[in-house]
Design a protein around this motif. Structure first.
Motif, PDB file in Angstrom:
ATOM      1  N   TYR A   1     -15.148  10.853  45.005  1.00 23.33           N
ATOM      2  CA  TYR A   1     -16.053  12.224  44.495  1.00 23.33           C
ATOM      3  C   TYR A   1     -15.380  13.295  44.327  1.00 23.33           C
ATOM      4  CZ  TYR A   1     -19.313  15.933  46.083  1.00 23.33           C
ATOM      5  OH  TYR A   1     -19.644  17.220  45.997  1.00 23.33           O
ATOM      6  N   CYS A   2     -14.473  13.648  45.089  1.00 26.30           N
ATOM      7  CA  CYS A   2     -13.546  15.033  44.980  1.00 26.30           C
ATOM      8  C   CYS A   2     -12.898  15.079  43.572  1.00 26.30           C
ATOM      9  CB  CYS A   2     -12.840  15.078  46.333  1.00 26.30           C
ATOM     10  SG  CYS A   2     -11.854  16.784  46.428  1.00 26.30           S
ATOM     11  N   GLU A   3     -12.365  13.872  43.323  1.00 27.25           N
ATOM     12  CA  GLU A   3     -11.851  13.653  41.862  1.00 27.25           C
ATOM     13  C   GLU A   3     -12.596  13.961  40.731  1.00 27.25           C
ATOM     14  OE1 GLU A   3      -8.191  10.435  43.215  1.00 27.25           O
ATOM     15  OE2 GLU A   3      -9.704   9.849  41.967  1.00 27.25           O
ATOM     16  N   THR A   4     -13.896  13.435  40.828  1.00 33.68           N
ATOM     17  CA  THR A   4     -14.797  13.807  39.727  1.00 33.68           C
ATOM     18  C   THR A   4     -15.309  14.998  39.777  1.00 33.68           C
ATOM     19  OG1 THR A   4     -16.752  12.873  41.036  1.00 33.68           O
ATOM     20  CG2 THR A   4     -15.640  11.204  39.811  1.00 33.68           C
ATOM     21  N   ASP A   5     -15.505  15.755  40.946  1.00 32.61           N
ATOM     22  CA  ASP A   5     -15.595  17.252  40.589  1.00 32.61           C
ATOM     23  C   ASP A   5     -14.590  17.976  40.002  1.00 32.61           C
ATOM     24  OD1 ASP A   5     -18.365  17.638  41.854  1.00 32.61           O
ATOM     25  OD2 ASP A   5     -17.450  18.770  43.508  1.00 32.61           O
ATOM     26  N   VAL A   6     -13.379  17.699  40.329  1.00 29.52           N
ATOM     27  CA  VAL A   6     -12.340  18.657  39.713  1.00 29.52           C
ATOM     28  C   VAL A   6     -12.247  18.202  38.150  1.00 29.52           C
ATOM     29  CG1 VAL A   6     -11.025  19.386  41.439  1.00 29.52           C
ATOM     30  CG2 VAL A   6     -10.463  17.014  40.283  1.00 29.52           C
ATOM     31  N   ALA A   7     -12.640  16.924  37.599  1.00 33.63           N
ATOM     32  CA  ALA A   7     -12.724  16.543  36.411  1.00 33.63           C
ATOM     33  C   ALA A   7     -13.958  17.345  35.580  1.00 33.63           C
ATOM     34  CB  ALA A   7     -12.949  15.152  35.946  1.00 33.63           C
ATOM     35  N   ASN A   8     -14.922  17.562  36.311  1.00 34.05           N
ATOM     36  CA  ASN A   8     -16.050  18.418  35.786  1.00 34.05           C
ATOM     37  C   ASN A   8     -15.951  19.794  35.800  1.00 34.05           C
ATOM     38  OD1 ASN A   8     -18.476  16.213  35.438  1.00 34.05           O
ATOM     39  ND2 ASN A   8     -18.534  16.356  37.824  1.00 34.05           N
ATOM     40  N   THR A   9     -15.034  20.343  36.568  1.00 32.63           N
ATOM     41  CA  THR A   9     -14.439  21.697  36.661  1.00 32.63           C
ATOM     42  C   THR A   9     -13.504  21.976  35.255  1.00 32.63           C
ATOM     43  OG1 THR A   9     -14.712  21.906  38.878  1.00 32.63           O
ATOM     44  CG2 THR A   9     -13.526  23.707  38.001  1.00 32.63           C
ATOM     45  N   TRP A  10     -12.861  21.142  35.248  1.00 34.59           N
ATOM     46  CA  TRP A  10     -12.036  21.262  34.098  1.00 34.59           C
ATOM     47  C   TRP A  10     -12.431  21.146  32.701  1.00 34.59           C
ATOM     48  CZ3 TRP A  10      -7.549  23.299  32.619  1.00 34.59           C
ATOM     49  CH2 TRP A  10      -7.002  23.217  31.496  1.00 34.59           C
TER      50      TRP A  10
ATOM     51  N   LYS B   1     -23.607  19.118  33.475  1.00 31.17           N
ATOM     52  CA  LYS B   1     -24.740  18.099  32.841  1.00 31.17           C
ATOM     53  C   LYS B   1     -25.350  19.112  31.751  1.00 31.17           C
ATOM     54  CE  LYS B   1     -25.933  15.301  36.825  1.00 31.17           C
ATOM     55  NZ  LYS B   1     -27.205  15.051  37.960  1.00 31.17           N
ATOM     56  N   LEU B   2     -25.607  20.290  31.670  1.00 24.35           N
ATOM     57  CA  LEU B   2     -26.158  21.018  30.519  1.00 24.35           C
ATOM     58  C   LEU B   2     -25.162  21.010  29.390  1.00 24.35           C
ATOM     59  CD1 LEU B   2     -28.089  23.923  32.404  1.00 24.35           C
ATOM     60  CD2 LEU B   2     -29.229  21.963  31.184  1.00 24.35           C
ATOM     61  N   CYS B   3     -23.950  20.847  29.656  1.00 22.42           N
ATOM     62  CA  CYS B   3     -22.868  21.264  28.613  1.00 22.42           C
ATOM     63  C   CYS B   3     -22.501  19.798  28.100  1.00 22.42           C
ATOM     64  CB  CYS B   3     -21.750  21.708  29.338  1.00 22.42           C
ATOM     65  SG  CYS B   3     -21.844  23.610  29.468  1.00 22.42           S
ATOM     66  N   GLY B   4     -23.254  18.739  28.581  1.00 21.06           N
ATOM     67  CA  GLY B   4     -23.003  17.550  28.056  1.00 21.06           C
ATOM     68  C   GLY B   4     -21.851  16.598  28.842  1.00 21.06           C
ATOM     69  N   PHE B   5     -21.599  16.989  30.014  1.00 21.08           N
ATOM     70  CA  PHE B   5     -20.552  16.308  30.831  1.00 21.08           C
ATOM     71  C   PHE B   5     -21.457  15.592  31.964  1.00 21.08           C
ATOM     72  CE2 PHE B   5     -18.433  20.452  29.704  1.00 21.08           C
ATOM     73  CZ  PHE B   5     -17.677  19.778  28.423  1.00 21.08           C
TER      74      PHE B   5
ATOM     75  N   TRP C   1     -14.441  26.263  41.062  1.00 24.14           N
ATOM     76  CA  TRP C   1     -15.767  26.502  40.922  1.00 24.14           C
ATOM     77  C   TRP C   1     -16.245  27.109  42.461  1.00 24.14           C
ATOM     78  CZ3 TRP C   1     -18.770  26.579  36.503  1.00 24.14           C
ATOM     79  CH2 TRP C   1     -20.029  27.138  36.798  1.00 24.14           C
ATOM     80  N   ASN C   2     -16.337  28.354  42.699  1.00 26.28           N
ATOM     81  CA  ASN C   2     -16.703  28.840  43.975  1.00 26.28           C
ATOM     82  C   ASN C   2     -15.481  28.702  44.902  1.00 26.28           C
ATOM     83  OD1 ASN C   2     -18.291  30.274  45.758  1.00 26.28           O
ATOM     84  ND2 ASN C   2     -18.895  28.359  46.704  1.00 26.28           N
ATOM     85  N   GLY C   3     -14.355  28.774  44.152  1.00 23.85           N
ATOM     86  CA  GLY C   3     -12.994  28.765  45.074  1.00 23.85           C
ATOM     87  C   GLY C   3     -13.017  30.121  45.848  1.00 23.85           C
ATOM     88  N   SER C   4     -13.496  31.278  45.337  1.00 28.03           N
ATOM     89  CA  SER C   4     -13.125  32.420  46.299  1.00 28.03           C
ATOM     90  C   SER C   4     -14.097  32.511  47.294  1.00 28.03           C
ATOM     91  CB  SER C   4     -13.431  33.595  45.109  1.00 28.03           C
ATOM     92  OG  SER C   4     -12.475  33.993  44.098  1.00 28.03           O
ATOM     93  N   GLY C   5     -15.421  31.859  47.162  1.00 28.06           N
ATOM     94  CA  GLY C   5     -16.391  32.071  48.127  1.00 28.06           C
ATOM     95  C   GLY C   5     -16.385  30.879  49.136  1.00 28.06           C
TER      96      GLY C   5
ATOM     97  N   VAL D   1     -15.728  21.844  32.134  1.00 27.13           N
ATOM     98  CA  VAL D   1     -16.716  23.046  32.005  1.00 27.13           C
ATOM     99  C   VAL D   1     -15.503  24.509  31.612  1.00 27.13           C
ATOM    100  CG1 VAL D   1     -18.179  25.022  33.032  1.00 27.13           C
ATOM    101  CG2 VAL D   1     -18.382  22.601  33.425  1.00 27.13           C
ATOM    102  N   TYR D   2     -14.482  24.448  32.244  1.00 34.64           N
ATOM    103  CA  TYR D   2     -13.190  25.348  31.914  1.00 34.64           C
ATOM    104  C   TYR D   2     -12.976  25.290  30.465  1.00 34.64           C
ATOM    105  CZ  TYR D   2      -9.309  28.301  32.245  1.00 34.64           C
ATOM    106  OH  TYR D   2      -8.336  29.126  32.023  1.00 34.64           O
ATOM    107  N   THR D   3     -12.828  23.950  29.938  1.00 32.98           N
ATOM    108  CA  THR D   3     -12.260  23.819  28.493  1.00 32.98           C
ATOM    109  C   THR D   3     -13.540  24.283  27.797  1.00 32.98           C
ATOM    110  OG1 THR D   3     -11.182  21.898  29.412  1.00 32.98           O
ATOM    111  CG2 THR D   3     -11.893  22.099  26.846  1.00 32.98           C
ATOM    112  N   ARG D   4     -14.545  24.167  27.989  1.00 31.39           N
ATOM    113  CA  ARG D   4     -15.794  24.870  27.332  1.00 31.39           C
ATOM    114  C   ARG D   4     -15.646  26.493  27.075  1.00 31.39           C
ATOM    115  NH1 ARG D   4     -21.055  23.484  25.506  1.00 31.39           N
ATOM    116  NH2 ARG D   4     -20.391  21.290  25.666  1.00 31.39           N
TER     117      ARG D   4
END
Length: 260
Positions: free
Chosen positions: A202-211, A172-176, A102-106, A213-216
């Motif tokens: 904190y970093c671990e929970t961020d990548v869990a959120n990203t996965w 959060k809007l996706c229910g995560f 999430w924003n890896g390119s930026g 959202v990516y699954t959605r």
């Protein structure tokens, strides 16, 4: 399933680099950084440092393949920046995964580029654009519109920076669960307090959120159907429930609360 690697960096201002660039010998890290942050605020109105002056202190990863779902920070809390970066690129060398961010390119990848340049860390598989593997000519990690790296924020915004959305709110809007009371602006104070374990959590929970959202997103694309989507969420929940760490208990509790 091809291997997928979700990644996220946590960084602090590079005190050693600032000391070298601004001839600030004799000042401790806190003084060097605070001086640089004040100068940055004066110059541009905020204290977000240029990307080459971000020192990486944690790299969180989700690794998902046919063998299961894994989430952790690379290395150990006391590892050097160079060791963390080397571990990240060695994972790419070994598995050639699809990178998800999430924003890896930026942010994350440019920081990794600059910091690997500073440390002299080779990553030939990552940098290949078809010279070694012909397939990489048409799909590589570097080109913005290729899919070997998917910057989910960039894709969802249709490559329009004005349309970017924050991961926390989308999750959060996706229910995560989203973020659990910590954001990137708090990492430097946490580091000064010696709270590297909290930074890594904190970093671990961020990548869990990203996965999640990516699954959605995979559901939207038709890559998986509703049954496959629900099965993947169940896999993630089961894997997280088996992990040690109070942050995962808090994360799962927030997830349960978010879908009520």
């Amino acid at each position: 399933m091809i291997p997928h690697l979700v990644f996220d960096l946590e960084t602090i201002p590079d005190a050693d680099g600032l000391r070298r660039l601004h001839d600030a010998q004799g000042l401790d890290d806190a003084a060097v950084v605070e001086q640089a942050l004040a100068a940055r605020r004066e110059a541009v109105g905020h204290d977000f440092m240029p990307l080459h002056l971000h020192r990486i202190v944690a790299i969180g990863c989700v690794f998902r393949d046919d063998r299961g779902f894994q989430v952790r920070c690379l290395g150990e809390p006391g590892d050097s920046e160079a060791a963390l970066i080397s571990a990240f690129f060695k994972t790419i060398e070994r598995y050639t995964p699809r990178l998800i961010s999430w924003n890896g390119s930026g942010f994350d990848l440019p920081v990794l580029h600059y910091r690997s340049l500073i440390h002299g860390i080779a990553a030939p598989r990552y940098w290949d654009m078809g010279e070694d593997d012909r397939d990489f000519r048409y799909n590589n990690y570097i080109s913005r519109y290729h899919t070997r790296h998917v910057d989910l924020m960039d894709v969802l915004a249709k490559y329009n920076g004005r349309a970017n959305a924050p991961l926390d709110e989308l999750a959060k809007l996706c229910g995560f669960p989203g973020k659990l009371g910590v954001d990137g602006s708090q990492v430097w104070p946490m580091w000064q307090q010696g709270a590297i374990d909290d930074i890594r959590a904190y970093c671990e929970t961020d990548v869990a959120n990203t996965w999640l959202v990516y699954t959605r997103f995979r559901l939207l694309r038709g890559e998986i159907d509703q049954t496959g989507y629900e099965q993947e969420l169940a896999v993630v929940k089961e894997a997280l429930a088996a992990l040690p760490g109070s942050h995962w208990q808090e994360y799962l509790a927030a997830w349960a609360e978010s879908v009520r």
